[in-house]
Enzyme design. Structure first.
Site, PDB file in Angstrom:
ATOM      1  CE  LYS A 133     -12.359   1.971  24.853  1.00 39.94           C
ATOM      2  NZ  LYS A 133     -11.089   1.612  25.521  1.00 39.94           N
ATOM      3  CB  VAL A 181      -1.794  -1.713  24.751  1.00 45.40           C
ATOM      4  CG1 VAL A 181      -1.936  -1.145  26.148  1.00 45.40           C
ATOM      5  CG2 VAL A 181      -3.116  -2.310  24.291  1.00 45.40           C
ATOM      6  CG  MET A 182      -2.914  -3.328  19.925  1.00 45.35           C
ATOM      7  SD  MET A 182      -4.193  -4.093  18.894  1.00 45.35           S
ATOM      8  CE  MET A 182      -5.531  -2.967  19.091  1.00 45.35           C
ATOM      9  CD  GLU A 231      -9.107   3.935  27.674  1.00 44.28           C
ATOM     10  OE1 GLU A 231      -8.052   3.820  27.001  1.00 44.28           O
ATOM     11  OE2 GLU A 231     -10.026   3.107  27.629  1.00 44.28           O
ATOM     12  CB  CYS A 284      -8.602   4.103  23.923  1.00 42.84           C
ATOM     13  SG  CYS A 284      -6.981   3.347  23.663  1.00 42.84           S
TER      14      CYS A 284
HETATM   15  C1  ACM Z   1      -7.748   0.702  24.685  1.00 45.33           C
HETATM   16  O1  ACM Z   1      -8.869   0.879  24.172  1.00 45.33           O
HETATM   17  N1  ACM Z   1      -7.452   1.213  25.854  1.00 45.33           N
HETATM   18  C2  ACM Z   1      -6.716  -0.062  23.991  1.00 45.33           C
END
Ligand code: ACM
Length: 250
Positions: free
Chosen positions: A101, A161-162, A31, A134
């Site tokens: 997105k 990040v999770m 991304e 993501c």
């Molecule tokens: C994300 O959607 N970049 C965590």
């Protein structure tokens, strides 16, 4: 000179080099792979965003056509006053398609406009490829929709990040019998640590390739389209035909 914009162009050159030297039918990058993830405000974001028909993408179109292959990469897209967290697929004929997105994560809500393309699939060398970005993974409807549209492969540029996604994608792939390519970031930016662990996940939730968490690398694997074309898990059960839509609130 705008330093940030120059950096996006450097990243684009790196992507072109990786793409040119990798022998594979389709290659997926993370991304926002031109700009990086953490962008301070919408004004800066606007300066480092690209229109989807930007001439800077011409080398990627040329490589795709000349080498008969496809690429997916995340980028920040500008259209008029709108800014989208987008992903571009360039197919082997040099045609480009942009997905925006749908589900924005955390601070992205301050920076980007909500994606308005919805989900779709495109043919790449006989395979049907859909895209999500993501955090879209957190909404099972996203991958279900792309799969019901007939996707064999879900290209999934990410900056995770999770810690949940890589394992959850086993279930997403298993319940839809599709392949997924989650291309994730490694390393850190000021306020975020990216979890790495890019993966290609198979229709049974099997891990077909894994990048590990530390180093930048390219991993490839063979994808057998016969597997994603059948939704049967035994003689009696077909995951799509057995759905009981009359019972669901979706
Ligand atoms: C994300 O959607 N970049 C965590």
């Amino acid at each position: 000179m705008n330093i940030a914009f120059e950096n996006t162009k450097k990243n684009l050159k790196r992507i072109e080099k990786f793409y040119e030297k990798t022998k594979t039918d389709i290659l997926v990058f993370p991304e926002l792979s031109l700009s990086g993830y953490e962008i301070e405000n919408r004004r800066t974001l606007k300066e480092i965003s690209f229109e989807k028909k930007n001439k800077e993408f011409k080398n990627l179109l040329r490589i795709s056509r000349d080498m008969n292959k496809a690429i997916v990469f995340g980028f920040s897209e500008r259209e008029g006053n709108k800014l989208f967290n987008s992903s571009m697929l360039i197919d082997e004929r040099g045609r480009s398609f942009v997905y925006r997105k749908s589900h924005l994560f955390f601070n992205e809500k301050r920076l980007f406009d909500k994606g308005d393309t919805g989900f779709f699939t495109n043919r790449v060398k006989g395979a049907k490829v859909g895209m999500m970005i993501c955090f879209d993974w957190f909404f099972p409807e996203a991958m279900r929709t792309i799969s019901l549209m007939g996707a064999d492969i879900v290209a999934h540029p990410s900056n995770l990040v999770m810690p949940y996604c890589q394992d959850a994608m086993k279930t997403r792939c298993l319940e839809n019998r599709v392949f997924a390519v989650t291309a994730n970031r490694i390393g850190e930016e000021e306020n975020y640590k990216f979890t790495g662990g890019s993966r290609i996940t198979g229709v049974n939730g099997d891990i077909l390739a894994d990048s590990g968490k530390k180093n930048e690398c390219i991993k490839t694997c063979f994808i057998d389209l016969k597997k994603s074309r059948s939704k049967k898990i035994n003689k009696e059960n077909d995951l799509f035909k057995d759905r009981r839509r009359e019972l669901y609130v979706l």
